[in-house]
Write an enzyme that holds these catalytic residues in place. Structure first.
Site, PDB file in Angstrom:
ATOM      1  N   HIS A  78       0.830  -1.211   0.000  1.00 42.77           N
ATOM      2  CA  HIS A  78       0.000   0.000   0.000  1.00 42.77           C
ATOM      3  C   HIS A  78       0.862   1.258   0.000  1.00 42.77           C
ATOM      4  CE1 HIS A  78       0.951   0.978   4.187  1.00 42.77           C
ATOM      5  NE2 HIS A  78       0.829  -0.310   4.447  1.00 42.77           N
ATOM      6  N   GLU A 131      -1.902  -7.479   7.299  1.00 41.75           N
ATOM      7  CA  GLU A 131      -0.662  -7.226   8.014  1.00 41.75           C
ATOM      8  C   GLU A 131      -0.656  -8.009   9.328  1.00 41.75           C
ATOM      9  OE1 GLU A 131       2.319  -6.867   8.110  1.00 41.75           O
ATOM     10  OE2 GLU A 131       2.690  -4.758   7.621  1.00 41.75           O
TER      11      GLU A 131
END
Length: 285
Positions: A24, A136
Site C-alpha cells: 500500500h 498485516e
C-alpha cells in the site's frame, strides 16, 4: 565442468501464475511511526488511511501500470481488507473517474475514508476481491485493525467481500501481536489458496510485513541478487512482478496451449531411425 543449464530453470507454462505484488501507499500511520514507533499503539491511527503523498504515489503507479500495459493483463485483484490497501488497490488498478449513470458500480465512492478523492469506476476493470489471509501482522497495533465489513461495503461497492466470514474483526486482539513465523505460515497458506484460483495473472495489494515474511521463505536456492529481488522490504506503493511455480503437481489445471502432435496418427520416428527401418523411402527432415 559447469552444466550448460546452470542457473536456469524450466517449467511448463500451465504450472505457473504471474503475480504482481504491491505494498500500500503511504498511510498516516507510516508517518507517525517513523517519528515515534510507539505511535503504532495509538487508537488515533485505527485503520489508517492514505496521506496526500500516498495518493500521489497511487496516481504515479496507476500511470505506470497503464503505460507498461499491465492493467490490460490482470485477471484479478486481491486486496487486504483495510482502508489503506483498498484505497491503493482501486486507485492503481481501477478505471479512473466514475460517472453516475454508467452500468457499473464504483470501486470507491467519493471521499471514501475522508480522502477528498473523486469516485473511481469499476468499468473495464478486473474483479476485486478482499481476502483476510493477506492482512498485516494481527494484534496490538490499531492501524492494523479493520472496520466492519458492513462499513466497508458502502465505501467500496464493487469490491467482493464474500470470502470474509465475519462482519467484525475477530482476528485482531489488543494484547497479542502475531509472531513473524505465524505471518510467514499464513502467507504460505495464502499462496497455496492462490494456486487454486483459475486466474493466471493476479495483482495482490498487501502490507510490508506480510510481504516480507511470506517471501523470505523463497529464493534460498538462487543467486543473492535474485534472493534480494524477492524478499527485501517493499517501499510504499512498490510493485514487484513474480512467477509462482507449482513444482509438486498440486495444480489440476491442464495446459491451454499445448498440442499433442501426431495427428493424424501414423509413422512418427526420428529421421535417422526412419532411414534404418525404411531405407527405400528415405527420410525428410
Amino acid at each position: 565442468m559447469d552444466s550448460p543449464t546452470a542457473g536456469l530453470s524450466l517449467y511448463p507454462l500451465h504450472r505457473s501464475k504471474t503475480i504482481h505484488l504491491v505494498r500500500h501507499a503511504q498511510g498516516f500511520h507510516n508517518v507517525a511511526g517513523e517519528k515515534d514507533h510507539n505511535a503504532y499503539l495509538s487508537y488515533d491511527l485505527f485503520d489508517a488511511q492514505l496521506t496526500p503523498l500516498g495518493w500521489n504515489q497511487v496516481d504515479n503507479l496507476h500511470k505506470h501500470v497503464q503505460a507498461c500495459g499491465l492493467s490490460k493483463k490482470i485477471d484479478l485483484v486481491i486486496v487486504s481488507p483495510l482502508l489503506r490497501t483498498m484505497q491503493t488497490a482501486v486507485g492503481v488498478f481501477g478505471g479512473g473517474a466514475y460517472t453516475d449513470g454508467i452500468n457499473a458500480p464504483p470501486l470507491m465512492v467519493a471521499n471514501a475514508g475522508n480522502s477528498e478523492r473523486p469516485a473511481i469506476t469499476s468499468l473495464n476493470c478486473p474483479p476485486f476481491i478482499a481476502v483476510e489471509l493477506c492482512r498485516e501482522h494481527l494484534g496490538v497495533h490499531p492501524c492494523d485493525k479493520r472496520r466492519s465489513i458492513s462499513e466497508y461495503r458502502p465505501l467500496f461497492p464493487a469490491i467482493d467481500f464474500s470470502l470474509i466470514e465475519n462482519d467484525d474483526d475477530i482476528l485482531w486482539t489488543p494484547d497479542v501481536r502475531e509472531k513473524n513465523e505465524e505471518v510467514a505460515a499464513r502467507g504460505l497458506k495464502f499462496l497455496n489458496w492462490l494456486w487454486t484460483r483459475k486466474e493466471k495473472e493476479i495483482a495482490i495489494v498487501s502490507h510490508s510485513g506480510f510481504l516480507y515474511h511470506t517471501l523470505s521463505a523463497f529464493g534460498n536456492d538462487c543467486h543473492p541478487t535474485v534472493k534480494s529481488e524477492i524478499c527485501t522490504h517493499f517501499a510504499n506503493c512498490e510493485l514487484r512482478s513474480m512467477v509462482l511455480i507449482d513444482r509438486s503437481s498440486i495444480g489440476a489445471n491442464s495446459s491451454a496451449t499445448n498440442y499433442p502432435g501426431k495427428i493424424p496418427s501414423g509413422l512418427d520416428l526420428p529421421s535417422d531411425v526412419a532411414e534404418e527401418k525404411h531405407p527405400e523411402k528415405g527420410a525428410t527432415k
